[in-house]
Design a protein around this motif. Sequence first.
Motif, PDB file in Angstrom:
ATOM      1  N   ASP A 208       0.841  -1.187   0.000  1.00 34.06           N
ATOM      2  CA  ASP A 208       0.000   0.000   0.000  1.00 34.06           C
ATOM      3  C   ASP A 208       0.877   1.237   0.000  1.00 34.06           C
ATOM      4  O   ASP A 208       2.112   1.170  -0.063  1.00 34.06           O
ATOM      5  N   ASP A 209       0.231   2.393   0.066  1.00 36.24           N
ATOM      6  CA  ASP A 209       0.953   3.656   0.008  1.00 36.24           C
ATOM      7  C   ASP A 209       1.888   3.829   1.203  1.00 36.24           C
ATOM      8  O   ASP A 209       2.966   4.436   1.075  1.00 36.24           O
ATOM      9  N   ALA A 210       1.489   3.315   2.370  1.00 34.06           N
ATOM     10  CA  ALA A 210       2.336   3.461   3.557  1.00 34.06           C
ATOM     11  C   ALA A 210       3.643   2.711   3.372  1.00 34.06           C
ATOM     12  O   ALA A 210       4.728   3.224   3.698  1.00 34.06           O
ATOM     13  N   LEU A 211       3.562   1.496   2.852  1.00 33.74           N
ATOM     14  CA  LEU A 211       4.780   0.728   2.594  1.00 33.74           C
ATOM     15  C   LEU A 211       5.635   1.419   1.541  1.00 33.74           C
ATOM     16  O   LEU A 211       6.867   1.466   1.654  1.00 33.74           O
ATOM     17  N   ALA A 212       4.995   1.974   0.530  1.00 33.42           N
ATOM     18  CA  ALA A 212       5.736   2.700  -0.507  1.00 33.42           C
ATOM     19  C   ALA A 212       6.488   3.874   0.112  1.00 33.42           C
ATOM     20  O   ALA A 212       7.647   4.134  -0.238  1.00 33.42           O
ATOM     21  N   GLY A 213       5.841   4.577   1.045  1.00 29.38           N
ATOM     22  CA  GLY A 213       6.502   5.703   1.699  1.00 29.38           C
ATOM     23  C   GLY A 213       7.700   5.269   2.511  1.00 29.38           C
ATOM     24  O   GLY A 213       8.742   5.947   2.520  1.00 29.38           O
ATOM     25  N   GLN A 214       7.600   4.122   3.180  1.00 31.15           N
ATOM     26  CA  GLN A 214       8.738   3.599   3.938  1.00 31.15           C
ATOM     27  C   GLN A 214       9.901   3.262   3.007  1.00 31.15           C
ATOM     28  O   GLN A 214      11.061   3.554   3.324  1.00 31.15           O
ATOM     29  N   ALA A 215       9.595   2.639   1.882  1.00 30.60           N
ATOM     30  CA  ALA A 215      10.635   2.265   0.929  1.00 30.60           C
ATOM     31  C   ALA A 215      11.335   3.500   0.383  1.00 30.60           C
ATOM     32  O   ALA A 215      12.571   3.524   0.234  1.00 30.60           O
ATOM     33  N   VAL A 216      10.568   4.526   0.088  1.00 31.37           N
ATOM     34  CA  VAL A 216      11.154   5.770  -0.423  1.00 31.37           C
ATOM     35  C   VAL A 216      12.052   6.413   0.631  1.00 31.37           C
ATOM     36  O   VAL A 216      13.171   6.855   0.324  1.00 31.37           O
ATOM     37  N   ALA A 217      11.593   6.483   1.878  1.00 32.23           N
ATOM     38  CA  ALA A 217      12.382   7.104   2.943  1.00 32.23           C
ATOM     39  C   ALA A 217      13.715   6.377   3.131  1.00 32.23           C
ATOM     40  O   ALA A 217      14.771   7.010   3.289  1.00 32.23           O
ATOM     41  N   ALA A 218      13.669   5.047   3.107  1.00 35.95           N
ATOM     42  CA  ALA A 218      14.897   4.276   3.290  1.00 35.95           C
ATOM     43  C   ALA A 218      15.849   4.471   2.113  1.00 35.95           C
ATOM     44  O   ALA A 218      17.060   4.653   2.302  1.00 35.95           O
ATOM     45  N   ALA A 219      15.321   4.437   0.897  1.00 32.12           N
ATOM     46  CA  ALA A 219      16.167   4.600  -0.290  1.00 32.12           C
ATOM     47  C   ALA A 219      16.752   6.010  -0.342  1.00 32.12           C
ATOM     48  O   ALA A 219      17.924   6.199  -0.703  1.00 32.12           O
ATOM     49  N   LEU A 220      15.954   6.991   0.031  1.00 33.59           N
ATOM     50  CA  LEU A 220      16.425   8.372  -0.001  1.00 33.59           C
ATOM     51  C   LEU A 220      17.534   8.593   1.028  1.00 33.59           C
ATOM     52  O   LEU A 220      18.555   9.250   0.735  1.00 33.59           O
ATOM     53  N   ALA A 221      17.386   8.033   2.210  1.00 35.13           N
ATOM     54  CA  ALA A 221      18.419   8.156   3.246  1.00 35.13           C
ATOM     55  C   ALA A 221      19.717   7.502   2.783  1.00 35.13           C
ATOM     56  O   ALA A 221      20.812   8.042   2.977  1.00 35.13           O
TER      57      ALA A 221
END
Length: 236
Positions: A208-221
């Motif tokens: 879902d969108d929440a998991l997508a947001g977690q993946a983006v935050a981790a990749a961005l960091a």
Amino acid sequence: MTRSTQLTQQELQLTGEKANEDAPGDAAPTPGTRRPGGRTARTRAAVRDAVLAGLSEHGYPGLTVEYVAEHSGVHKTTLYRRWKDVEGLVVDALDLAGEDSWLPPDTGSLEGDLHALAQEVVTSFTDPAVAASGSAMIAAGFQSERAAEALRAYYAERFARCEPLVERALQRGELPAPATGGVDAGALVRAVSAPLFFRLFITREPIDDALAGQAVAAALAAARAGVFTTVGTAGT
């Protein structure tokens, strides 16, 4: 990746033209090359749509040339002559999926671009109208080495198209400029999509969108920490 990973079925028809009207000398399609338009393109698109429908309905083991012939309007003798077998049909369907004009999102920020990419993955594999065909194509890669090669080529092309996304981020100062080498756009995009694909195809959990947001935050960091810096040639 967006309609990047979304293998949608186009609403193209043969408009009454049967493949047995094709010139006898039509060459078998070679994956990775661009084909001419006109009747050949319409025939190929109709065949691709039938392949996607068959994969969605029956999976790779249940897909047959006869099914594709019935659902595309292309005579099976033409399919055998031009595509040889089911593997050839699947490979060409993947190749055709990569012959589009898709470009990565340009939202004005790296974070926004990555969020848009992640959202495309979520949409592509949760929307009932398109999810089955994309999942079936990926599943085919586990059962056919030729399909796996075509799938790798498809995603390699997608990753290459994401290089401007990284270049824009560097120009805006959103990522540290590497002292040597460059930033691997493919590795960055993989880091965004990997958690989503793991749940989709390994643990079979919902995304879902929440998991997508977690993946983006981790990749961005990780990107800001220089994890995706290449050594030597940029983009390798």
